[in-house]
Design a protein around this motif. Structure first.
Motif, PDB file in Angstrom:
ATOM      1  N   UNK A  33       0.833  -1.206   0.000  1.00 26.52           N
ATOM      2  CA  UNK A  33       0.000   0.000   0.000  1.00 26.52           C
ATOM      3  C   UNK A  33       0.869   1.257   0.000  1.00 26.52           C
ATOM      4  N   UNK A  34       0.411   2.275  -0.669  1.00 21.81           N
ATOM      5  CA  UNK A  34       1.138   3.547  -0.686  1.00 21.81           C
ATOM      6  C   UNK A  34       0.885   4.297   0.617  1.00 21.81           C
ATOM      7  N   UNK A  35       1.696   5.329   0.860  1.00 17.29           N
ATOM      8  CA  UNK A  35       1.484   6.168   2.049  1.00 17.29           C
ATOM      9  C   UNK A  35       0.089   6.789   2.043  1.00 17.29           C
ATOM     10  N   UNK A  36      -0.335   7.280   0.907  1.00 16.39           N
ATOM     11  CA  UNK A  36      -1.640   7.918   0.805  1.00 16.39           C
ATOM     12  C   UNK A  36      -2.756   6.931   1.142  1.00 16.39           C
ATOM     13  N   UNK A  37      -2.639   5.705   0.680  1.00 16.45           N
ATOM     14  CA  UNK A  37      -3.663   4.692   0.981  1.00 16.45           C
ATOM     15  C   UNK A  37      -3.690   4.376   2.475  1.00 16.45           C
ATOM     16  N   UNK A  38      -2.521   4.280   3.082  1.00 19.65           N
ATOM     17  CA  UNK A  38      -2.468   4.007   4.520  1.00 19.65           C
ATOM     18  C   UNK A  38      -3.030   5.181   5.326  1.00 19.65           C
ATOM     19  N   UNK A  39      -2.743   6.388   4.889  1.00 24.96           N
ATOM     20  CA  UNK A  39      -3.299   7.563   5.562  1.00 24.96           C
ATOM     21  C   UNK A  39      -4.819   7.573   5.468  1.00 24.96           C
ATOM     22  N   UNK A  40      -5.337   7.253   4.280  1.00 20.46           N
ATOM     23  CA  UNK A  40      -6.783   7.228   4.072  1.00 20.46           C
ATOM     24  C   UNK A  40      -7.433   6.169   4.955  1.00 20.46           C
ATOM     25  N   UNK A  88      -3.442  16.471  14.017  1.00 25.06           N
ATOM     26  CA  UNK A  88      -2.496  15.686  13.218  1.00 25.06           C
ATOM     27  C   UNK A  88      -2.375  16.286  11.821  1.00 25.06           C
ATOM     28  N   UNK A  89      -1.128  16.359  11.332  1.00 27.74           N
ATOM     29  CA  UNK A  89      -0.883  16.814   9.960  1.00 27.74           C
ATOM     30  C   UNK A  89      -0.045  15.759   9.241  1.00 27.74           C
ATOM     31  N   UNK A  90      -0.608  15.214   8.161  1.00 29.17           N
ATOM     32  CA  UNK A  90       0.104  14.206   7.374  1.00 29.17           C
ATOM     33  C   UNK A  90       1.102  14.861   6.411  1.00 29.17           C
ATOM     34  N   UNK A  91       2.183  14.151   6.148  1.00 34.39           N
ATOM     35  CA  UNK A  91       3.124  14.558   5.103  1.00 34.39           C
ATOM     36  C   UNK A  91       3.400  13.341   4.239  1.00 34.39           C
ATOM     37  N   UNK A  92       4.070  13.539   3.156  1.00 31.46           N
ATOM     38  CA  UNK A  92       4.230  12.482   2.151  1.00 31.46           C
ATOM     39  C   UNK A  92       5.133  11.340   2.620  1.00 31.46           C
ATOM     40  N   UNK A  93       5.900  11.547   3.690  1.00 31.41           N
ATOM     41  CA  UNK A  93       6.809  10.517   4.182  1.00 31.41           C
ATOM     42  C   UNK A  93       6.193   9.656   5.297  1.00 31.41           C
ATOM     43  N   UNK A  94       4.911   9.888   5.592  1.00 27.53           N
ATOM     44  CA  UNK A  94       4.241   9.092   6.638  1.00 27.53           C
ATOM     45  C   UNK A  94       3.306   8.086   5.989  1.00 27.53           C
ATOM     46  N   UNK A  95       3.355   6.830   6.432  1.00 28.19           N
ATOM     47  CA  UNK A  95       4.168   6.262   7.525  1.00 28.19           C
ATOM     48  C   UNK A  95       5.436   5.544   7.073  1.00 28.19           C
ATOM     49  N   UNK A  96       5.846   5.719   5.834  1.00 31.43           N
ATOM     50  CA  UNK A  96       6.994   4.950   5.318  1.00 31.43           C
ATOM     51  C   UNK A  96       8.298   5.281   6.038  1.00 31.43           C
ATOM     52  N   UNK A  97       8.459   6.576   6.406  1.00 34.42           N
ATOM     53  CA  UNK A  97       9.748   6.981   6.974  1.00 34.42           C
ATOM     54  C   UNK A  97       9.648   7.692   8.328  1.00 34.42           C
ATOM     55  N   UNK A  98       8.632   8.571   8.479  1.00 39.76           N
ATOM     56  CA  UNK A  98       8.558   9.393   9.681  1.00 39.76           C
ATOM     57  C   UNK A  98       7.117   9.440  10.207  1.00 39.76           C
ATOM     58  N   UNK A  99       6.962   9.734  11.482  1.00 39.95           N
ATOM     59  CA  UNK A  99       5.616   9.913  12.017  1.00 39.95           C
ATOM     60  C   UNK A  99       5.018  11.226  11.522  1.00 39.95           C
ATOM     61  N   UNK A 100       3.706  11.419  11.681  1.00 39.26           N
ATOM     62  CA  UNK A 100       3.095  12.679  11.241  1.00 39.26           C
ATOM     63  C   UNK A 100       3.474  13.831  12.172  1.00 39.26           C
ATOM     64  N   UNK A 101       3.226  15.031  11.706  1.00 40.88           N
ATOM     65  CA  UNK A 101       3.380  16.206  12.572  1.00 40.88           C
ATOM     66  C   UNK A 101       2.157  16.309  13.466  1.00 40.88           C
ATOM     67  N   UNK A 102       2.296  16.982  14.618  1.00 38.83           N
ATOM     68  CA  UNK A 102       1.163  17.074  15.549  1.00 38.83           C
ATOM     69  C   UNK A 102       1.236  18.360  16.364  1.00 38.83           C
ATOM     70  N   UNK A 103       0.118  18.711  16.953  1.00 33.83           N
ATOM     71  CA  UNK A 103       0.023  19.775  17.952  1.00 33.83           C
ATOM     72  C   UNK A 103      -0.905  19.291  19.054  1.00 33.83           C
ATOM     73  N   UNK A 104      -0.683  19.772  20.262  1.00 37.74           N
ATOM     74  CA  UNK A 104      -1.486  19.394  21.416  1.00 37.74           C
ATOM     75  C   UNK A 104      -2.123  20.631  22.026  1.00 37.74           C
ATOM     76  N   UNK A 105      -3.370  20.500  22.434  1.00 39.25           N
ATOM     77  CA  UNK A 105      -4.069  21.624  23.050  1.00 39.25           C
ATOM     78  C   UNK A 105      -4.922  21.131  24.213  1.00 39.25           C
TER      79      UNK A 105
END
Length: 275
Positions: free
Chosen positions: A1-8, A64-81
């Motif tokens: 599966x591609x990163x985009x498919x896993x994100x979806x 959560x903010x996805x980027x093109x390298x997740x989850x193949x290489x790095x975790x997603x970006x995030x913020x906490x509130x």
């Protein structure tokens, strides 16, 4: 599966789990989840010399903010509130997510959520000092010394609101007629916490008023409960303008008669009393 498919797929799974607590912010690249803490036991809030026990905490927000390298290489970006976490506590939690053992090619957001949930033990101490010098921009809305009083009261108000909501949405047993009906058809007395169906409480108050009991003599119906019903509750219960006016008139008259420094006004044709 591609990163985009896993994100979806991850978004579909999270949306199914969190339902209305899940909200997309920017197409399929960014979303927020409101994390509820499942408090099994009563929770303690300490602030200065005060100690309050609650059963409900407001949700914690994870963005959560996805980027093109997740989850193949790095975790997603995030913020906490979270408005009742201090800035330093949020920053420490950011560090814990950073140190989480990320496995390449595997999604991780649900595991992050479980990690955040475990940060809540059974006590929060609202402190007026925060010596942390680090400024992690991913930690949003942590409280400051200027608004800590408001934070403390907000937590108490939220707990009361959720407690009332839970009561209204569940079946309750009337302490007078023993009927089991939805909580929304009950009235809970503020001073003692006893609750009765509207019909029983309405009849009780009307009978008690007709028997000449009013003011501080109008108590909760529960046996041996000596908590008087305040005027705002009387008005809510009887929902009868004329009867409530009679209640106010009798209560005022009784109060005046019990005051030693009040005498009849000799000029009044209506037998008013004045000081």
């Amino acid at each position: 599966m591609t990163n985009l498919e896993k994100q979806t797929d991850e978004i579909l799974a999270l949306r199914s789990i969190f339902d209305t607590k899940f909200r997309l912010l920017d197409d399929n690249n960014q979303y927020e989840i409101l994390i509820d803490f499942d408090l099994i036991e009563p929770f303690i809030i300490r602030y200065n010399d005060e100690r309050t026990i609650i059963n409900h905490l407001p949700p914690f927000t994870l963005i959560i903010h996805y980027h093109e390298k997740y989850p193949s290489d790095y975790p997603p970006s995030f913020m906490l509130s979270c408005f009742y976490f201090s800035k330093s506590s949020l920053q420490n939690l950011c560090q814990k997510l950073d140190n989480y053992s990320f496995i390449k090619d595997e999604v991780c957001v649900y595991d992050w959520i479980e990690l955040i949930k475990h940060e809540i033990t059974n006590e929060i101490i609202l402190q007026t000092k925060d010596d942390e010098q680090i400024n992690d921009l991913r930690a949003l809305n942590g409280y400051s010394n200027e608004n800590i009083d408001q934070i403390y009261q907000s937590l108490i108000n939220y707990n009361n609101e959720q407690h009332d909501k839970q009561f209204r949405n569940q079946l309750q047993t009337c302490l007078i007629c023993t009927d089991i009906i939805p909580g929304m058809d009950f009235i809970r007395l503020h001073r003692c916490g006893h609750f009765y169906c509207r019909s029983c409480l309405n009849n009780y108050v009307k009978i008690t008023l007709n028997n000449g009991k009013f003011g501080e003599k109008l108590h909760c119906p529960q046996h041996q409960c000596q908590k008087a019903l305040p005027p705002n509750e009387i008005k809510q219960i009887i929902q009868d303008a004329q009867l409530y006016q009679r209640y106010e008139r009798l209560t005022l008259q009784h109060a005046l008669e019990s005051m030693n420094n009040v005498i009849w006004c000799p000029r009044s044709v209506t037998n008013r009393k004045e000081k």
